[in-house]
Design a protein around this motif. Structure first.
Motif, PDB file in Angstrom:
ATOM      1  N   ALA A 189       3.594   5.299  -2.725  1.00 51.09           N
ATOM      2  CA  ALA A 189       2.812   4.559  -1.779  1.00 51.09           C
ATOM      3  C   ALA A 189       2.347   2.740  -2.819  1.00 51.09           C
ATOM      4  O   ALA A 189       1.188   2.746  -3.170  1.00 51.09           O
ATOM      5  N   VAL A 190       3.011   2.275  -2.462  1.00 48.71           N
ATOM      6  CA  VAL A 190       2.996   0.228  -2.958  1.00 48.71           C
ATOM      7  C   VAL A 190       1.684  -0.716  -2.231  1.00 48.71           C
ATOM      8  O   VAL A 190       1.949  -0.473  -0.912  1.00 48.71           O
ATOM      9  N   ALA A 191       1.083  -1.304  -2.797  1.00 48.20           N
ATOM     10  CA  ALA A 191       0.309  -1.915  -1.962  1.00 48.20           C
ATOM     11  C   ALA A 191       0.296  -3.660  -3.489  1.00 48.20           C
ATOM     12  O   ALA A 191       0.295  -3.594  -4.312  1.00 48.20           O
ATOM     13  N   ALA A 192       0.632  -4.556  -2.159  1.00 50.38           N
ATOM     14  CA  ALA A 192       0.789  -5.770  -3.255  1.00 50.38           C
ATOM     15  C   ALA A 192      -0.564  -6.359  -2.587  1.00 50.38           C
ATOM     16  O   ALA A 192      -1.378  -6.904  -1.798  1.00 50.38           O
ATOM     17  N   THR A 193      -0.925  -6.829  -4.405  1.00 47.99           N
ATOM     18  CA  THR A 193      -2.004  -7.947  -4.397  1.00 47.99           C
ATOM     19  C   THR A 193      -1.909  -9.570  -4.881  1.00 47.99           C
ATOM     20  O   THR A 193      -1.204  -9.882  -5.467  1.00 47.99           O
ATOM     21  N   VAL A 194      -2.743  -9.994  -4.546  1.00 50.00           N
ATOM     22  CA  VAL A 194      -2.451 -11.550  -5.188  1.00 50.00           C
ATOM     23  C   VAL A 194      -2.877 -11.178  -6.144  1.00 50.00           C
ATOM     24  O   VAL A 194      -4.004 -10.936  -6.602  1.00 50.00           O
ATOM     25  N   VAL A 195      -2.664 -12.441  -7.621  1.00 54.65           N
ATOM     26  CA  VAL A 195      -3.101 -12.844  -8.549  1.00 54.65           C
ATOM     27  C   VAL A 195      -2.918 -13.683  -9.829  1.00 54.65           C
ATOM     28  O   VAL A 195      -2.293 -14.505  -8.410  1.00 54.65           O
ATOM     29  N   PRO A 196      -3.894 -13.914 -10.454  1.00 49.35           N
ATOM     30  CA  PRO A 196      -4.261 -15.342 -11.085  1.00 49.35           C
ATOM     31  C   PRO A 196      -2.626 -16.378 -11.262  1.00 49.35           C
ATOM     32  O   PRO A 196      -1.676 -15.455 -11.468  1.00 49.35           O
ATOM     33  N   ASN A 197      -2.565 -17.102 -11.318  1.00 47.58           N
ATOM     34  CA  ASN A 197      -1.434 -18.130 -10.885  1.00 47.58           C
ATOM     35  C   ASN A 197      -1.239 -18.937 -12.542  1.00 47.58           C
ATOM     36  O   ASN A 197      -0.335 -20.068 -12.299  1.00 47.58           O
TER      37      ASN A 197
END
Length: 424
Positions: free
Chosen positions: A261-269
């Motif tokens: 169950a793959v979820a992609a989330t925004v991470v600090p850049n």
């Protein structure tokens, strides 16, 4: 050999021994078993459980929220699905009108507007108390789910002993900067080493906030404890995912990890937001460590090793570094034993990760060792000294107000596409 040199050598050797035992056991328990992946249909023709997806939203960028909702709308799930988007007093609410209108005609989507910013935890609870599905899926507003995430998590929840399950996290903006690439590898290791090994014993210690499913019957029984968490007399406003997971384990439920169950989330850049995020996480981890210790007696011995490795290991490394620095300042000699030991352990760990992931990019994770030594270890020490601080650092502290939200009003459309002020 001076006192500082001796102390540095003893500390780094102790750290190396502990890490070797811990990481070896961790990798061993992540090896494949005969348990089949989560796929197929419920047994005996049973209906699929109903699922409520809860998405707290605070000053989110319209495009980011739209991508999140689109991924949920396109879920390939055979059961009943309801979605609750909770606007937690966003200052850019007008800019989100277009996103809300896009899903206004979809009966599965419900929008709740809270009159004031009350924090992620209370925003979640506002939707939980309005919903009635068998399962509750918490999703961050900057997260995109693969089409089969809800199906795979719901299949894992077929076992009535399972109270919570999380999916595998990835960075949706991985290619943005060198830091996002590093964080994406960090997430892979955290999921496929730490969580995967813990799941072998049904005791994932933190079902991460971007994508975690809970059994409603268990969640409702713990809701008051979850809502009223305090630390040294003050409300605890972050670390909600770890605390809720610990509460599930204390109540006797299993907590699981579903790598499919793959979820992609925004991470600090950039480094500033990343360090602020790590500071919050460090404080929440320290706060819930005592609760975790209380659970260990009834769990597999590996879980005790896991807690020791994650808490005593950094302490030994810090002692070695401090003693090494003192040796360099007082004698002008370099603590070569500590330096070579750290380099060797870094090479081994990154090589093993590259082999397991079948991706050479994990050799570049060696850069994380420098960040850990010079930034994260001092930050964790600061977090330990400031545990009572509940400031999110990237946003104003949540007001402690009662939930008085109602249906989302339909404000006038605006032409500007407001950028994300700060993420929750």
């Amino acid at each position: 050999m001076t006192l500082f040199a001796t102390a540095s050598t003893v500390a780094i050797c102790s750290y190396a021994l502990l890490s070797t035992v811990y990481k070896t056991a961790q990798v061993f328990y992540t090896l494949p078993t005969n348990v089949p992946p989560t796929s197929g249909d419920p047994p005996s023709g049973e209906p699929w459980p109903s699922v409520d997806v809860i998405i707290p939203c605070y000053n989110e960028a319209p495009r980011t929220l739209s991508d999140c909702l689109a991924s949920i709308a396109s879920q390939d799930y055979a059961g009943k699905l309801q979605v609750y988007v909770v606007d937690d007093g966003s200052a850019n609410r007008d800019a989100l009108v277009g996103v809300h209108e896009e899903y206004a005609g979809d009966p599965r989507f419900n929008f709740i507007a809270l009159p004031k910013n009350v924090g992620k935890r209370k925003a979640q609870i506002a939707a939980i108390r309005r919903s009635c599905g068998d399962l509750v899926l918490n999703v961050d507003s900057d997260t995109i789910l693969a089409p089969d995430v809800i199906t795979r998590l719901a299949l894992k929840m077929q076992d009535q002993a399972v109270g919570a399950a999380m999916g595998q996290l990835a960075a949706s903006n991985r290619s943005e900067t060198w830091l996002t690439r590093l964080i994406d590898m960090e997430y892979w290791l955290a999921c496929n080493e730490e969580r995967a090994a813990q799941a072998r014993f049904g005791a994932v210690m933190c079902c991460c906030g971007p994508c975690a499913m809970y059994r409603r019957s268990a969640l409702v029984s713990l809701l008051d404890q979850y809502e009223t968490q305090r630390f040294r007399g003050k409300p605890s406003d972050f670390g909600e995912d770890r605390h809720l997971t610990i509460l599930m384990l204390k109540a006797g439920f299993r907590t699981e990890y579903v790598p499919e169950a793959v979820a992609a989330t925004v991470v600090p850049n950039s480094m500033g937001p990343y360090l602020r995020q790590q500071l919050r996480w460090a404080r929440s981890t320290f706060r819930d460590t005592l609760l975790a210790f209380q659970l260990l007696r009834g769990l597999n011995i590996y879980l005790t090793l896991d807690v020791i490795g994650q808490n005593i290991g950094p302490l030994l490394l810090s002692l070695s570094i401090l003693a090494g620095l003192a040796q360099f300042v007082t004698t002008g000699t370099v603590p070569w034993t500590a330096c070579l030991m750290i380099v060797a352990m870094t090479i081994v760990r990154c090589s093993v990760a590259a082999f397991r992931a079948r991706q050479l990019r994990f050799l570049g994770f060696s850069l994380h060792t420098l960040i850990n030594i010079f930034l994260l270890l001092p930050l964790k020490a600061y977090a330990l000294c400031t545990l009572s601080n509940s400031d999110w650092l990237s946003r104003s502290s949540a007001a402690n107000v009662q939930d008085t939200g109602g249906a989302l009003p339909k404000p006038n459309l605006v032409e500007s596409d407001a950028a994300c002020c700060e993420q929750q």
